[in-house]
Every structure is written in structure tokens, then in C-alpha cells.
Motif scaffolding. Structure first.
Motif, PDB file in Angstrom:
ATOM      1  N   ALA A   1      11.817  -6.506  77.434  1.00 54.53           N
ATOM      2  CA  ALA A   1      10.553  -6.575  76.710  1.00 54.53           C
ATOM      3  C   ALA A   1      10.033  -8.007  76.760  1.00 54.53           C
ATOM      4  N   LEU A   2       8.818  -8.154  77.259  1.00 50.62           N
ATOM      5  CA  LEU A   2       8.178  -9.459  77.365  1.00 50.62           C
ATOM      6  C   LEU A   2       6.819  -9.405  76.693  1.00 50.62           C
ATOM      7  N   THR A   3       6.380 -10.543  76.176  1.00 49.17           N
ATOM      8  CA  THR A   3       4.992 -10.607  75.729  1.00 49.17           C
ATOM      9  C   THR A   3       4.116 -10.581  76.974  1.00 49.17           C
ATOM     10  N   ARG A   4       2.863 -10.301  76.810  1.00 48.92           N
ATOM     11  CA  ARG A   4       1.943 -10.308  77.948  1.00 48.92           C
ATOM     12  C   ARG A   4       1.934 -11.689  78.607  1.00 48.92           C
ATOM     13  N   ALA A   5       1.968 -12.740  77.795  1.00 50.85           N
ATOM     14  CA  ALA A   5       1.965 -14.103  78.328  1.00 50.85           C
ATOM     15  C   ALA A   5       3.262 -14.400  79.092  1.00 50.85           C
ATOM     16  N   GLU A   6       4.396 -13.909  78.600  1.00 54.79           N
ATOM     17  CA  GLU A   6       5.661 -14.111  79.319  1.00 54.79           C
ATOM     18  C   GLU A   6       5.638 -13.380  80.660  1.00 54.79           C
ATOM     19  N   GLY A   7       5.091 -12.173  80.663  1.00 56.90           N
ATOM     20  CA  GLY A   7       4.962 -11.434  81.915  1.00 56.90           C
ATOM     21  C   GLY A   7       4.082 -12.171  82.908  1.00 56.90           C
ATOM     22  N   GLU A   8       2.990 -12.727  82.405  1.00 54.45           N
ATOM     23  CA  GLU A   8       2.094 -13.513  83.253  1.00 54.45           C
ATOM     24  C   GLU A   8       2.814 -14.749  83.786  1.00 54.45           C
ATOM     25  N   LEU A   9       3.594 -15.412  82.952  1.00 55.72           N
ATOM     26  CA  LEU A   9       4.366 -16.584  83.376  1.00 55.72           C
ATOM     27  C   LEU A   9       5.319 -16.211  84.518  1.00 55.72           C
ATOM     28  N   ILE A  10       6.053 -15.129  84.349  1.00 53.86           N
ATOM     29  CA  ILE A  10       7.000 -14.694  85.377  1.00 53.86           C
ATOM     30  C   ILE A  10       6.268 -14.386  86.682  1.00 53.86           C
ATOM     31  N   ASP A  11       5.173 -13.656  86.595  1.00 55.26           N
ATOM     32  CA  ASP A  11       4.418 -13.306  87.802  1.00 55.26           C
ATOM     33  C   ASP A  11       3.890 -14.543  88.515  1.00 55.26           C
TER      34      ASP A  11
END
Length: 102
Positions: A11-21
Motif C-alpha cells: 500500500a502506497l500513497t499516490r505520491a509514493e507511487g508517483e515517486l517510485i514510478d
């Protein structure tokens, strides 16, 4: 033949997902630029040009996290996400290849 099922992303925040991408996009480009692994200057040049845009996107993802009060990077969770997204293989291209004994 079916592909093996990948573990679910944590589970990631939307911002964490964006960071990873955005991080993985930058890593992929750095791998293409790596002079110890590259094959031609034109491909490396194109990757370097694209890296500028990806670095801005990466910075923006981190800025959003910081502005939202997400001041900590949860390394264990983000590391799991990177592994699910093949981050180990993708980051390996940024390093030096093994020396060829000769």
C-alpha cells in the motif's frame, strides 16, 4: 504458459507511487546512458536529454510528498515496491559490469 504471479504492491500513497514510478524512469535512462554498458553515443544522448524531464518529474513527486507533510521515506515499503517492479534488475544497469579478466 502463464507468467508467474507477482506479489502485490504494498500500500502506497499516490505520491509514493508517483515517486517510485519517476525514480524507475530515471534509473532506466541512467542505465541507457551508462558508458560502461552503452553501445552508441546517439542513444546515450537521447537518454540524457530525456533524463532532464524525468529529473524534473522526480523532483515534483518529492515536492508534493513534502508539501503534503509526508516527510519520511518508508524505505522498507518503498523497497518492496521497487522489487515488485523489477527495480533490482533495472538498477543493476546503472552499475559497472563485472570486469572481464583477460
Amino acid at each position: 504458459m502463464s507468467l508467474p504471479e507477482l506479489p502485490p504492491l504494498p500500500a502506497l500513497t499516490r505520491a509514493e507511487g508517483e515517486l517510485i514510478d519517476r525514480y524507475l524512469e530515471a534509473v532506466d535512462l541512467l542505465g541507457r546512458i551508462n558508458p560502461a554498458r552503452g553501445t552508441d553515443t546517439y542513444g546515450s544522448l537521447r537518454a540524457a536529454q530525456a533524463l532532464v524531464d524525468r529529473a524534473v518529474r522526480l523532483r515534483d513527486a518529492l515536492s508534493v510528498m513534502h508539501a503534503r507533510g509526508e516527510t519520511e521515506l518508508h524505505a522498507a515499503t518503498l523497497g518492496r515496491a521497487l522489487r515488485v517492479l523489477d527495480g533490482e534488475r533495472r538498477t543493476r544497469r546503472v552499475t559497472l559490469p563485472p570486469e572481464n579478466p583477460g
